[in-house]
Design a protein around this motif. Structure first.
Motif, PDB file in Angstrom:
ATOM      1  N   MET A 104      21.266 -31.572  48.689  1.00 45.68           N
ATOM      2  CA  MET A 104      21.359 -30.787  49.916  1.00 45.68           C
ATOM      3  C   MET A 104      22.018 -31.592  51.032  1.00 45.68           C
ATOM      4  N   LEU A 105      21.551 -32.846  51.203  1.00 47.94           N
ATOM      5  CA  LEU A 105      22.087 -33.673  52.268  1.00 47.94           C
ATOM      6  C   LEU A 105      23.555 -33.987  52.029  1.00 47.94           C
ATOM      7  N   GLY A 106      23.946 -34.119  50.758  1.00 46.04           N
ATOM      8  CA  GLY A 106      25.347 -34.377  50.440  1.00 46.04           C
ATOM      9  C   GLY A 106      26.247 -33.228  50.871  1.00 46.04           C
ATOM     10  N   ARG A 107      25.764 -31.997  50.682  1.00 47.16           N
ATOM     11  CA  ARG A 107      26.550 -30.830  51.111  1.00 47.16           C
ATOM     12  C   ARG A 107      26.678 -30.785  52.624  1.00 47.16           C
ATOM     13  N   VAL A 108      25.560 -31.038  53.325  1.00 45.47           N
ATOM     14  CA  VAL A 108      25.586 -31.040  54.789  1.00 45.47           C
ATOM     15  C   VAL A 108      26.543 -32.117  55.278  1.00 45.47           C
ATOM     16  N   ASN A 109      26.485 -33.284  54.633  1.00 41.59           N
ATOM     17  CA  ASN A 109      27.363 -34.382  55.015  1.00 41.59           C
ATOM     18  C   ASN A 109      28.829 -33.987  54.848  1.00 41.59           C
ATOM     19  N   ARG A 110      29.173 -33.395  53.720  1.00 42.37           N
ATOM     20  CA  ARG A 110      30.556 -32.989  53.477  1.00 42.37           C
ATOM     21  C   ARG A 110      31.000 -31.911  54.455  1.00 42.37           C
ATOM     22  N   VAL A 111      30.123 -30.947  54.764  1.00 44.93           N
ATOM     23  CA  VAL A 111      30.478 -29.872  55.701  1.00 44.93           C
ATOM     24  C   VAL A 111      30.704 -30.439  57.103  1.00 44.93           C
ATOM     25  N   LEU A 112      29.821 -31.346  57.551  1.00 43.60           N
ATOM     26  CA  LEU A 112      29.995 -31.931  58.889  1.00 43.60           C
ATOM     27  C   LEU A 112      31.268 -32.761  58.972  1.00 43.60           C
ATOM     28  N   ILE A 113      31.564 -33.526  57.933  1.00 47.89           N
ATOM     29  CA  ILE A 113      32.796 -34.317  57.934  1.00 47.89           C
ATOM     30  C   ILE A 113      34.013 -33.393  57.926  1.00 47.89           C
ATOM     31  N   ALA A 114      33.956 -32.307  57.155  1.00 46.19           N
ATOM     32  CA  ALA A 114      35.077 -31.367  57.107  1.00 46.19           C
ATOM     33  C   ALA A 114      35.286 -30.697  58.464  1.00 46.19           C
ATOM     34  N   ILE A 115      34.211 -30.280  59.119  1.00 53.34           N
ATOM     35  CA  ILE A 115      34.341 -29.637  60.441  1.00 53.34           C
ATOM     36  C   ILE A 115      34.909 -30.622  61.459  1.00 53.34           C
ATOM     37  N   ALA A 116      34.360 -31.848  61.482  1.00 52.63           N
ATOM     38  CA  ALA A 116      34.863 -32.856  62.426  1.00 52.63           C
ATOM     39  C   ALA A 116      36.333 -33.159  62.143  1.00 52.63           C
ATOM     40  N   GLY A 117      36.703 -33.245  60.875  1.00 48.88           N
ATOM     41  CA  GLY A 117      38.094 -33.505  60.522  1.00 48.88           C
ATOM     42  C   GLY A 117      39.018 -32.388  60.948  1.00 48.88           C
ATOM     43  N   LEU A 118      38.600 -31.134  60.753  1.00 53.74           N
ATOM     44  CA  LEU A 118      39.440 -30.003  61.151  1.00 53.74           C
ATOM     45  C   LEU A 118      39.616 -29.935  62.665  1.00 53.74           C
ATOM     46  N   VAL A 119      38.533 -30.182  63.412  1.00 54.52           N
ATOM     47  CA  VAL A 119      38.630 -30.161  64.876  1.00 54.52           C
ATOM     48  C   VAL A 119      39.567 -31.268  65.355  1.00 54.52           C
ATOM     49  N   LEU A 120      39.390 -32.474  64.812  1.00 57.95           N
ATOM     50  CA  LEU A 120      40.261 -33.577  65.227  1.00 57.95           C
ATOM     51  C   LEU A 120      41.706 -33.339  64.815  1.00 57.95           C
ATOM     52  N   LEU A 121      41.913 -32.750  63.641  1.00 60.69           N
ATOM     53  CA  LEU A 121      43.274 -32.448  63.197  1.00 60.69           C
ATOM     54  C   LEU A 121      43.930 -31.402  64.085  1.00 60.69           C
ATOM     55  N   ALA A 122      43.190 -30.372  64.480  1.00 57.32           N
ATOM     56  CA  ALA A 122      43.740 -29.332  65.350  1.00 57.32           C
ATOM     57  C   ALA A 122      44.082 -29.892  66.733  1.00 57.32           C
ATOM     58  N   LEU A 123      43.167 -30.679  67.296  1.00 52.35           N
ATOM     59  CA  LEU A 123      43.443 -31.243  68.621  1.00 52.35           C
ATOM     60  C   LEU A 123      44.576 -32.261  68.568  1.00 52.35           C
ATOM     61  N   GLY A 124      44.543 -33.149  67.590  1.00 51.37           N
ATOM     62  CA  GLY A 124      45.598 -34.153  67.481  1.00 51.37           C
ATOM     63  C   GLY A 124      46.953 -33.531  67.185  1.00 51.37           C
ATOM     64  N   GLY A 125      46.963 -32.523  66.317  1.00 51.18           N
ATOM     65  CA  GLY A 125      48.213 -31.837  66.020  1.00 51.18           C
ATOM     66  C   GLY A 125      48.762 -31.111  67.228  1.00 51.18           C
ATOM     67  N   SER A 126      47.879 -30.517  68.014  1.00 51.46           N
ATOM     68  CA  SER A 126      48.326 -29.820  69.232  1.00 51.46           C
ATOM     69  C   SER A 126      48.908 -30.799  70.239  1.00 51.46           C
ATOM     70  N   VAL A 127      48.240 -31.926  70.450  1.00 47.72           N
ATOM     71  CA  VAL A 127      48.746 -32.927  71.398  1.00 47.72           C
ATOM     72  C   VAL A 127      50.103 -33.450  70.926  1.00 47.72           C
ATOM     73  N   LEU A 128      50.216 -33.723  69.625  1.00 45.60           N
ATOM     74  CA  LEU A 128      51.484 -34.220  69.091  1.00 45.60           C
ATOM     75  C   LEU A 128      52.598 -33.175  69.227  1.00 45.60           C
ATOM     76  N   ALA A 129      52.297 -31.932  68.898  1.00 46.06           N
ATOM     77  CA  ALA A 129      53.309 -30.877  68.974  1.00 46.06           C
ATOM     78  C   ALA A 129      53.770 -30.655  70.410  1.00 46.06           C
ATOM     79  N   ILE A 130      52.837 -30.632  71.349  1.00 49.63           N
ATOM     80  CA  ILE A 130      53.205 -30.425  72.754  1.00 49.63           C
ATOM     81  C   ILE A 130      53.980 -31.628  73.274  1.00 49.63           C
ATOM     82  N   GLY A 131      53.573 -32.826  72.842  1.00 49.78           N
ATOM     83  CA  GLY A 131      54.296 -34.029  73.257  1.00 49.78           C
ATOM     84  C   GLY A 131      55.719 -34.062  72.733  1.00 49.78           C
TER      85      GLY A 131
END
Length: 192
Positions: free
Chosen positions: A1-28
């Motif tokens: 159970m904890l492994g699934r939660v860990n993977r989901v939290l890492i995936a969400i954090a990765g997607l948020v950081l990828l979206a923000l970083g990609g947006s900053v890079l694209a606008i720059g």
């Protein structure tokens, strides 16, 4: 159970950081800003002087900032402890029948079950890991079977032999087990 939660939290954090970083890079690089982007253009800074000093004079600002940061640090520490925590019991509580009890090293029980399982007919190698709590352990067994062995027969021999002996000798009401059966792969040899 904890492994699934860990993977989901890492995936969400990765997607948020990828979206923000990609947006900053694209606008720059000159792409038009998306509708949700808080700034106007390519040369706009993320935090200007007014935004950085807007709440500085308020009495509640710094306690709220520090409280949010403290909660984030505590959540990150909890996550780290949950990931690093041992999942194997170091010892198993044995019911001696006299009301006292004794402890058995978890690795000793793993080794005993693995040795008994490897002596079964057609089992080339056995590997056992304990999981769970010291009062209610469970076993993860991996058997490497010879080609001539029926998997059902080997599983029955394991459950009525090594696992039953371990359960009875420790006085446990149950010893649930997850058993994985694999076949031995022999390399082809040229016969001349």
């Amino acid at each position: 159970m904890l492994g699934r939660v860990n993977r989901v939290l890492i995936a969400i954090a990765g997607l948020v950081l990828l979206a923000l970083g990609g947006s900053v890079l694209a606008i720059g690089l000159g792409a038009p800003a998306p509708s949700w982007w808080p700034h106007d253009g390519r040369h706009d800074v993320l935090l200007d002087e007014a935004e950085r000093t807007r709440w500085q004079g308020e009495g509640w600002w710094w306690p709220v900032v520090l409280a949010v940061l403290a909660v984030l640090v505590l959540l990150c520490l909890w996550w780290l402890v949950a990931v690093v925590r041992r999942r194997r019991p170091a010892e198993v509580l044995v019911d001696t029948g006299d009301g006292e009890g004794a402890v058995l090293r978890g690795r000793a029980l793993e080794r005993a079950v693995a040795e008994e399982a490897s002596r079964l007919d057609g089992v080339a190698r056995a590997h056992v890991l304990l999981a769970g709590r010291r009062t209610a352990p469970s076993a993860r067994v991996r058997l490497l079977l010879e080609p001539h062995v029926d998997p059902g027969t080997a599983l029955h021999a394991l459950t009525t032999g090594a696992l039953a002996h371990a359960r009875d000798s420790t006085g446990l009401a149950a010893l649930p087990a997850e058993v994985r059966l694999h076949g031995v792969r022999h390399r082809a040899e040229r016969v001349s």
